[in-house]
Scaffold this active site. Sequence first.
Site: not given
Ligand code: GLP
Length: 266
Positions: A67, A136, A138, A143
């Site tokens: 993304d 959440d 995702h 989402e």
């Molecule tokens: C963002 C990214 C996800 C990732 C999430 C969790 O939303 N788009 O791909 O898994 O963050 O991030 P973190 O690893 O910093 O908790």
Amino acid sequence: MRVIVESSPEQVARTAATFVASLVRRKPACVLGLATGSTPLGLYKELIRLHREEGLNFSQVTSFNLDEYVGLEPSHPQSYRYFMQTNFFQHINIDARNTHVPDGRALDFEAHAEQYERRIKEAGGIDLQVLGIGSDGHIAFNEPGSSLGSRTRLKTLTSETVRDNARFFEHIDEVPRLALTMGVGTILESRRCLLLACGKHKAEAIRATVEGPVTAQVTASALQLHRDVVAVIDDDAAGNLYRRDYYREVEQAQQALQAGKIKFGG
Ligand code: GLP
């Protein structure tokens, strides 16, 4: 889903790296699906170490990131392209032309998303998709409520995600509200998914993903429909799992089998 519970985030990184490294050794021209966020940072560090110290060779690897924020230049310190460059790509010998991150500045997002999907197909599909998880539930930026058949497209971020990700920005108002993201359907087409999670703040999302019903309200739960998912998580993220002891027993049995300690026949 195979669930491997490790004692620390460092061990999560090492175990995750063995899955990626063994693929790269077995199939040098493999296609990796990559993720951003704090969770895969340890994995990237370990892969950089394996590249430097053991010559792990990324020269033929192709990568596709999950993304990107809409509106951020690739040189913006919070863009996912910048994250990948500084935390991984510039430290290994991957060919920059083979690294793909959705373009948050695309003028025609629909056309760009279609082209991204086409490129994944032309590359032969993703062999291994690295995934983190949002609090959440995702995956990528899918989402709650995202179609479980969704493809790469624009997505509006929830206020929970905006709040979670605000820690990387100077002010919460700077966090983009829109992102281009691979869909759940795109992710499910990867040959293998490697889901990583660390910390108590991920325990509920992991419980819902591994043991809850398959629901678009927790898009990571769609991974239950995939035939080859390995979840590597630390003790804290495993804290709410009901069948935690069983997952350990499965791993012990697996190790015994590999070590030849299980005898067949007379
Ligand atoms: C963002 C990214 C996800 C990732 C999430 C969790 O939303 N788009 O791909 O898994 O963050 O991030 P973190 O690893 O910093 O908790």
